[in-house]
Design a protein around this motif. Structure first.
Motif, PDB file in Angstrom:
ATOM      1  N   CYS A   9      40.071  42.452  41.388  1.00 24.21           N
ATOM      2  CA  CYS A   9      39.481  41.173  41.041  1.00 24.21           C
ATOM      3  C   CYS A   9      40.358  40.520  39.980  1.00 24.21           C
ATOM      4  O   CYS A   9      41.362  41.100  39.546  1.00 24.21           O
ATOM      5  CB  CYS A   9      38.060  41.361  40.517  1.00 24.21           C
ATOM      6  N   CYS A  16      34.622  37.033  32.106  1.00 25.22           N
ATOM      7  CA  CYS A  16      35.549  38.036  32.666  1.00 25.22           C
ATOM      8  C   CYS A  16      36.540  38.570  31.628  1.00 25.22           C
ATOM      9  O   CYS A  16      37.269  39.533  31.919  1.00 25.22           O
ATOM     10  CB  CYS A  16      36.371  37.423  33.795  1.00 25.22           C
ATOM     11  N   CYS A  19      36.540  42.242  31.140  1.00 24.22           N
ATOM     12  CA  CYS A  19      36.151  43.041  32.309  1.00 24.22           C
ATOM     13  C   CYS A  19      37.162  44.163  32.502  1.00 24.22           C
ATOM     14  O   CYS A  19      38.368  43.925  32.541  1.00 24.22           O
ATOM     15  CB  CYS A  19      36.117  42.161  33.552  1.00 24.22           C
ATOM     16  N   PHE A  21      37.653  45.834  35.108  1.00 19.66           N
ATOM     17  CA  PHE A  21      38.093  46.019  36.481  1.00 19.66           C
ATOM     18  C   PHE A  21      39.420  45.313  36.761  1.00 19.66           C
ATOM     19  O   PHE A  21      39.935  45.354  37.852  1.00 19.66           O
ATOM     20  CB  PHE A  21      37.021  45.534  37.459  1.00 19.66           C
ATOM     21  N   TYR A  22      39.934  44.597  35.761  1.00 15.89           N
ATOM     22  CA  TYR A  22      41.231  43.968  35.970  1.00 15.89           C
ATOM     23  C   TYR A  22      41.955  43.933  34.633  1.00 15.89           C
ATOM     24  O   TYR A  22      41.384  44.240  33.594  1.00 15.89           O
ATOM     25  CB  TYR A  22      41.058  42.547  36.542  1.00 15.89           C
ATOM     26  N   THR A  66      33.834  44.199  41.949  1.00 18.46           N
ATOM     27  CA  THR A  66      34.805  43.206  42.396  1.00 18.46           C
ATOM     28  C   THR A  66      33.974  41.939  42.602  1.00 18.46           C
ATOM     29  O   THR A  66      32.970  41.775  41.911  1.00 18.46           O
ATOM     30  CB  THR A  66      35.539  43.671  43.689  1.00 18.46           C
ATOM     31  N   LYS A  97      30.329  35.819  40.469  1.00 20.61           N
ATOM     32  CA  LYS A  97      30.683  34.730  39.559  1.00 20.61           C
ATOM     33  C   LYS A  97      31.322  33.586  40.342  1.00 20.61           C
ATOM     34  O   LYS A  97      31.784  32.614  39.769  1.00 20.61           O
ATOM     35  CB  LYS A  97      31.675  35.231  38.496  1.00 20.61           C
TER      36      LYS A  97
HETATM   37  S1  SF4 Z   1      34.750  41.818  38.547  1.00 18.78           S
HETATM   38 FE1  SF4 Z   1      33.450  40.123  37.830  1.00 18.78          FE
HETATM   39  S2  SF4 Z   1      33.765  40.079  35.610  1.00 18.78           S
HETATM   40 FE2  SF4 Z   1      35.448  41.266  36.490  1.00 18.78          FE
HETATM   41  S3  SF4 Z   1      37.118  39.821  36.787  1.00 18.78           S
HETATM   42 FE3  SF4 Z   1      35.952  39.903  38.694  1.00 18.78          FE
HETATM   43  S4  SF4 Z   1      34.440  38.252  38.562  1.00 18.78           S
HETATM   44 FE4  SF4 Z   1      35.228  38.630  36.496  1.00 18.78          FE
END
Ligand code: SF4
Length: 240
Positions: A9, A16, A19, A21-22, A66, A97
């Protein structure tokens, strides 16, 4: 249970920023690249007897790590919708989002929405709430929830609660987390109570302010501390 048909993501808004995850805190290198996972067809996989590996009457949190509506996944989503439609015995929770990509991401037979799909729109501040929630409410969706997470400031969602089934709130996690003020959480809870919408305080976040005192919360205890405050509406427990 979580189902991630794809992974990866990238930032879309202020929520974000931290976050994991990235970006620099990603668990894996190159997590910004969106790729299919080996669980892509997990809900419809069967054993030797032809029975589904995942039994029915389950809730699958879908794409929580994601985003279901990433443009990079446009070529894969029709197959995922077909799997979701096949498994009417599972409730799928889809949190995003990128709700503004909803209409371009639907299957042809969506109609007023699939009964087993719960769409969650995430908002982290007032500006994003005022942009995303009117769109969210205008779309054909059978079951809607709002996730105020990571909660970064006081938000008034009261104009947007009609037709919404449930609301969650939660603070930001991680080392660089921004503060979450309990007063903001209570205000949202109050807005939900007035609209008779169930509310759930999901987690305190890593930096939690309560009664003027700011505390760093152990990452493994953020959910427990939130729960122990006893402000959740238990009617929302099954799905959320
Ligand atoms: S997983 Fe959600 S919070 Fe993380 S970068 Fe993607 S949209 Fe943003």
């Amino acid at each position: 249970m979580n189902w991630e048909p794809w992974t990866g993501c990238y930032k879309i808004s202020d929520g974000c920023t931290n976050c994991y995850f990235y970006g620099p805190n990603a668990k894996r290198h190159d997590q910004g690249e969106v790729v299919k996972t080996d669980k892509f067809d997990w809900p419809v996989r069967t054993n030797k007897k032809g029975e589904y590996n995942i039994k029915g009457d389950k809730i699958l949190a879908t794409c929580f790590a994601t985003d279901f509506f990433l443009p990079e996944a446009d070529g894969w989503r029709a197959e995922v919708w077909a799997m979701i439609k096949e498994r009417q015995d599972i409730d799928f929770l889809i949190l995003t989002k990128r709700i503004d990509r909803f209409m371009v991401s639907l299957p042809r037979d969506w109609g007023d929405g699939y009964e087993n799909v719960n769409i969650g729109c995430t908002v982290e501040n007032q500006e994003r709430a005022d942009y995303r929630l009117p769109l969210f409410l205008s779309y054909p969706i059978k079951r809607r929830f709002i996730a105020c997470s990571p909660l970064l400031e006081p938000i008034d969602i009261s104009p947007y609660l009609h037709g919404v089934h449930h609301v969650t709130a939660g603070g930001e996690t991680g080392r660089a987390a921004r503060e979450c003020d309990y007063d903001w959480v209570l205000q949202i809870r109050e807005q939900c109570a007035k609209a008779d919408v169930t509310f759930w305080f999901k987690n305190t976040g890593a930096v939690f302010k309560r009664d003027g005192v700011v505390e760093r919360i152990n990452p493994f205890k953020e959910t427990t501390v939130a729960k122990e405050l006893g402000i959740n509406d238990l009617r929302g427990k099954r799905l959320f």
